[in-house]
Design a protein around this motif. Sequence first.
Motif, mmCIF file in Angstrom:
data_model
loop_
_atom_site.group_PDB
_atom_site.id
_atom_site.type_symbol
_atom_site.label_atom_id
_atom_site.label_comp_id
_atom_site.label_asym_id
_atom_site.label_seq_id
_atom_site.Cartn_x
_atom_site.Cartn_y
_atom_site.Cartn_z
ATOM 1 N N MET A 231 0.854 -1.199 0.000
ATOM 2 C CA MET A 231 0.000 0.000 0.000
ATOM 3 C C MET A 231 0.884 1.240 0.000
ATOM 4 N N ASP A 232 0.641 2.219 -0.909
ATOM 5 C CA ASP A 232 1.507 3.371 -1.017
ATOM 6 C C ASP A 232 1.117 4.464 -0.027
ATOM 7 N N SER A 233 1.933 5.531 0.006
ATOM 8 C CA SER A 233 1.749 6.592 1.004
ATOM 9 C C SER A 233 0.495 7.410 0.780
ATOM 10 N N PHE A 234 -0.126 7.293 -0.399
ATOM 11 C CA PHE A 234 -1.394 7.992 -0.604
ATOM 12 C C PHE A 234 -2.510 7.304 0.180
ATOM 13 N N LYS A 235 -2.326 6.019 0.450
ATOM 14 C CA LYS A 235 -3.366 5.263 1.146
ATOM 15 C C LYS A 235 -3.259 5.388 2.659
ATOM 16 N N THR A 236 -2.024 5.417 3.163
ATOM 17 C CA THR A 236 -1.861 5.451 4.611
ATOM 18 C C THR A 236 -0.433 5.835 4.975
ATOM 19 N N PHE A 237 -0.209 6.076 6.237
ATOM 20 C CA PHE A 237 1.120 6.207 6.825
ATOM 21 C C PHE A 237 1.378 4.913 7.588
ATOM 22 N N TYR A 238 2.603 4.762 8.116
ATOM 23 C CA TYR A 238 2.947 3.527 8.809
ATOM 24 C C TYR A 238 3.545 3.829 10.172
ATOM 25 N N ALA A 239 3.044 3.123 11.187
ATOM 26 C CA ALA A 239 3.498 3.349 12.552
ATOM 27 C C ALA A 239 4.979 3.021 12.729
ATOM 28 N N ASP A 240 5.514 2.063 11.945
ATOM 29 C CA ASP A 240 6.912 1.686 12.122
ATOM 30 C C ASP A 240 7.873 2.751 11.580
ATOM 31 N N GLN A 241 7.337 3.810 10.950
ATOM 32 C CA GLN A 241 8.162 4.936 10.503
ATOM 33 C C GLN A 241 8.105 6.113 11.484
ATOM 34 N N LEU A 242 7.487 5.890 12.625
ATOM 35 C CA LEU A 242 7.291 6.947 13.606
ATOM 36 C C LEU A 242 8.605 7.569 14.045
ATOM 37 N N GLN A 243 8.625 8.916 14.095
ATOM 38 C CA GLN A 243 9.763 9.676 14.595
ATOM 39 C C GLN A 243 9.330 10.419 15.859
#
Length: 365
Positions: free
Chosen positions: A1-13
Amino acid sequence: MDSFKTFYADQLQVERAKRLKPLVPEDELEFGKYFTDHMISIEWDNKHGWSAPDIKPYGNNENKCFEGMKAYRDKDGQIRLFRPEMNMARLNRSSARLGMPTFESEELIKVISKYLSIEDRWISSKRGYSLYLRPTIIGTQNALGVRVPDKALLFVIASPVGPYFSTGFKAVSLLASTDYVRAWPNGTGDSKVGGNYAPCVKPAGIAAENGYQQNLWLFGEDDQVTEAGTMNFFMYWKNPDSGGHELITPPLNGLILPGVNRDSIIQLVKTWEKETGIVVKEEEIRMKDIIQASKEGRLIEMFGAGTACIVSPIKCIGYKGQDIHIPLDPSEPESEAGPLTKRINEAILDIQYGVVNHPFSYKIH
């Protein structure tokens, strides 16, 4: 799923605040007045989609479409949420209704879980106390005009809160009026957007000027009851035809916000039907039905429901110059709430604070 669909918690800063605020004494807490040290911030634009989510020091923002939910601490010190998937689904529906982006619900729940582990010290262990969360999506494009935004911001802020009724249940009086309407067919009445709340201020003020605590929203030529202030509306009565006991709330016909507590109350009371004999119905309620039931002694209890209060007992409705008095608890003359209202309140609190195991409770690991 690309970034237009969602963000991802494992990329949290995470950027932690350099100086933490002092905790507010519990007896000084006021709803929505104080805020924690950090916030969640996730940007979106129509070229790149969602950015990586950030947790950063708290900053002021404006509301557009938003949610209201709470975090609780159970007797074992674990942090819990109450049906967060419903809040995420409703936020997505509200955002889509305004032409803004949507996201994967579970990803934001994961980000919120990390956020709560950082703001852990703000969550009281006392029953009735919680951390109120306000997930919000706003359009942030630098342009005037009414258009689909090319930039947006999803953020979450948190505010420590105490019991909605600091001295226990206090039944409220409502002023029913046809001068203003909260929502209309094919509008945004079933979305949690800022435009539904600003128009509440004046009718609530008029109600207060006339000695009532809140207004009761009516709609249509037959004065259908829709909501009680910013709460969903429930009436417990005896059916005029069968004499059976029924708990009725207006149907989700586009005029009604699909409240998390509304759905929870419906589901809980349905599980009690064999024991109590109370049948739950979602159907229209007209003022003439309430008046007739009052005259015939068929009104049993009435309450509003929402995240802030769980349930708010109703003792009176002012309508066309007359007051319709609603029973509270005939077995306890000093009580501010009826037996069913009190039972619903305690049942939901028990779930929220992990006193009972229930699928409505989401434990943060």
